[in-house]
Design an enzyme around this catalytic site. Structure first.
Site, PDB file in Angstrom:
ATOM      1  N   CYS A 163       1.305   3.251   3.391  1.00  0.00           N
ATOM      2  CA  CYS A 163       1.983   2.690   4.549  1.00  0.00           C
ATOM      3  C   CYS A 163       3.374   3.287   4.692  1.00  0.00           C
ATOM      4  O   CYS A 163       3.976   3.737   3.710  1.00  0.00           O
ATOM      5  CB  CYS A 163       2.092   1.170   4.410  1.00  0.00           C
ATOM      6  N   HIS A 208      -7.235   6.800   5.922  1.00  0.00           N
ATOM      7  CA  HIS A 208      -6.848   8.099   5.376  1.00  0.00           C
ATOM      8  C   HIS A 208      -8.086   8.880   4.961  1.00  0.00           C
ATOM      9  O   HIS A 208      -9.182   8.339   4.833  1.00  0.00           O
ATOM     10  CB  HIS A 208      -5.929   7.924   4.167  1.00  0.00           C
ATOM     11  N   GLN A 249      -9.057  12.883   2.742  1.00  0.00           N
ATOM     12  CA  GLN A 249      -8.563  13.780   1.700  1.00  0.00           C
ATOM     13  C   GLN A 249      -8.928  15.219   2.034  1.00  0.00           C
ATOM     14  O   GLN A 249      -9.845  15.470   2.818  1.00  0.00           O
ATOM     15  CB  GLN A 249      -9.137  13.378   0.334  1.00  0.00           C
ATOM     16  N   CYS A 305       0.839  -1.194   0.000  1.00  0.00           N
ATOM     17  CA  CYS A 305       0.000   0.000   0.000  1.00  0.00           C
ATOM     18  C   CYS A 305       0.872   1.240   0.000  1.00  0.00           C
ATOM     19  O   CYS A 305       1.750   1.388   0.861  1.00  0.00           O
ATOM     20  CB  CYS A 305      -0.915  -0.003   1.225  1.00  0.00           C
ATOM     21  N   HIS A 362      -5.936   1.775   3.558  1.00  0.00           N
ATOM     22  CA  HIS A 362      -5.210   2.388   4.669  1.00  0.00           C
ATOM     23  C   HIS A 362      -6.058   3.521   5.263  1.00  0.00           C
ATOM     24  O   HIS A 362      -6.716   4.258   4.524  1.00  0.00           O
ATOM     25  CB  HIS A 362      -3.874   2.945   4.160  1.00  0.00           C
TER      26      HIS A 362
END
Length: 430
Positions: free
Chosen positions: A95, A225, A227, A92, A223
């Protein structure tokens, strides 16, 4: 709760900005430093691009076109077709780098971080130096009849905004709801930092912080996260909100979002969480099968305007809201279902956008979060079918009162008995 945070900025190999936001003692003390160089052999993102004949041509960023039927701006981001899609956990790009591992095309060069923000490698909005000469964002064409009708039918402009990725943890298998409150507080500070920075750019009219969670929502990188978008125009939803707020102000003299909050607080039927500085409620005309709005008690336009106490309190109530959302649906054996959701922060647009205040200068927008899910029952999604997609005419599969009643089953409404000051260093309740 300690508000000590360390901010460390650097550049990735292709010139994109990367910023670490840390609260761990080893970073705050200086015992541990971040790796700031990016070893990847990436060309500068604005380097000339060879054409079909191999001749280098100046780099051009994404374009956006105005839909003459609605007035909406549509960014054309065909390059995003090649972005990473559902990679394995060991590959990923969000990561951290693996200690002593060989080169990998990851976006974060260090082996550990608390929170990290960087410019998206595949942005739908990008400011290319020299391509937005006016630097003032985009306005709709004037209401005049042009010599050539295409001046109104075919309107295009550089999509001169900015797209950033915010990684909530270096742990690939965690989620925001699993983080300590102190880490969520760091996320709030990162949102505030980026809202201030992007809002200061001349081409950006609106800053949008959000998280998509879950494959059903359309997440391509699992993952944890979110935006952050800096739009060079006002988004359609914000335009409609401002229009409604203006009409309400003209009719009543009140602030629409403030009066909605006060009405929900007075009724109490749809309030699902309440703390010292925040109230979460299911809106009167909720669209989604699960939908909750979270608003500050004080009139605040943007995340950076929140006080330390309001940010501390937000970290507590936001995590609790996500925890209860993850318990909203359960499997037949009683196992909670991790809710696919979108968490969307609505903030006051830049004054450059215009139309954000009344004629007497009163603000029309007010900070609030809208959390919603497309899951309508275990194993069943809310699809936007003919009425919603074709006509924009929404039909709800439930009622706001039923949504609120389910949240009421998941825990007490009032969190004031456990204020942010009662949070221990590791984020657990004292």
């Amino acid at each position: 709760m300690s508000t000590a945070r360390r901010r460390t900025a650097t550049r990735l190999a292709d010139g994109r900005e990367l910023i670490y936001f840390d609260d761990s003692p080893e970073f705050l003390s200086g015992e541990r430093e971040h790796r700031l160089d990016d070893p990847r052999p990436l060309a500068d993102r604005f380097s000339p691009v060879p054409d079909a004949d191999g001749v280098p041509q100046p780099f051009t960023g994404p374009q956006m076109r105005r839909d003459p039927l609605t007035g909406d701006w549509i960014p054309l981001a065909s390059h995003r077709m090649n972005r990473t899609f559902l990679p394995a956990a060991d590959s990923c790009p969000l990561c951290p780098a693996r200690p002593d591992a060989e080169y990998a095309d990851g976006e974060i060069p260090d082996t550990h971080y608390d929170v990290a923000v960087f410019e998206n490698r595949f942005p739908s909005l990008m400011r290319v130096p020299g391509q937005d000469a006016d630097g003032q964002g985009v306005a709709a064409p004037a209401d005049t009849v042009p010599d050539d009708p295409r001046d109104l039918l075919e309107v295009a402009a550089p999509a001169a905004g900015r797209c950033e990725v915010i990684c909530f943890s270096s742990d690939h298998r965690t989620s925001v709801v699993d983080l300590p409150v102190s880490r969520i507080r760091t996320i709030v500070d990162a949102w505030a930092d980026r809202t201030t920075a992007l809002g200061a750019e001349a081409s950006i009219q609106q800053v949008f912080c959000f998280e998509n969670r879950g494959r059903d929502i359309g997440v391509t990188l699992p993952h944890p996260h979110g935006q952050i978008y800096g739009y060079p125009y006002l988004t359609p939803r914000t335009e409609r909100l401002l229009d409604q707020a203006r009409v309400y102000r003209e009719r009543t003299g009140g602030n629409l979002l403030r009066d909605i909050l006060h009405a929900e607080q007075a009724s109490g039927e749809r309030v699902v969480l309440r703390s010292e500085h925040w109230t979460a409620y299911v809106p009167y005309a909720a669209r989604w099968p699960v939908e909750v709005h979270l608003a500050p008690h004080r009139d605040v336009g943007t995340i950076p305007e929140l006080t330390d106490s309001e940010r501390d309190d937000l970290a507590v109530i936001y995590r609790e809201l996500l925890r209860r959302a993850d318990a909203f649906f359960v499997e037949s054996d009683g196992t909670p279902i991790e809710l696919p959701y979108i968490a969307a922060w609505h903030q006051m647009p830049s004054s450059r956008a215009g139309r954000t205040t009344t004629d007497d200068g009163a603000p029309l927008a007010r900070l609030h979060l809208e959390l919603f899910s497309i899951l309508r029952a275990p194993g069943k999604l809310k699809y936007l079918a003919g009425s919603e997609s074709g006509m924009g005419a929404w039909i709800s599969d439930t009622t706001p009162e039923r949504i609120a009643a389910r949240f009421h089953q998941l825990g007490p409404v009032d969190l004031s008995a456990s204020p942010a000051s009662a949070i221990t260093a590791n984020g657990a309740h004292a």
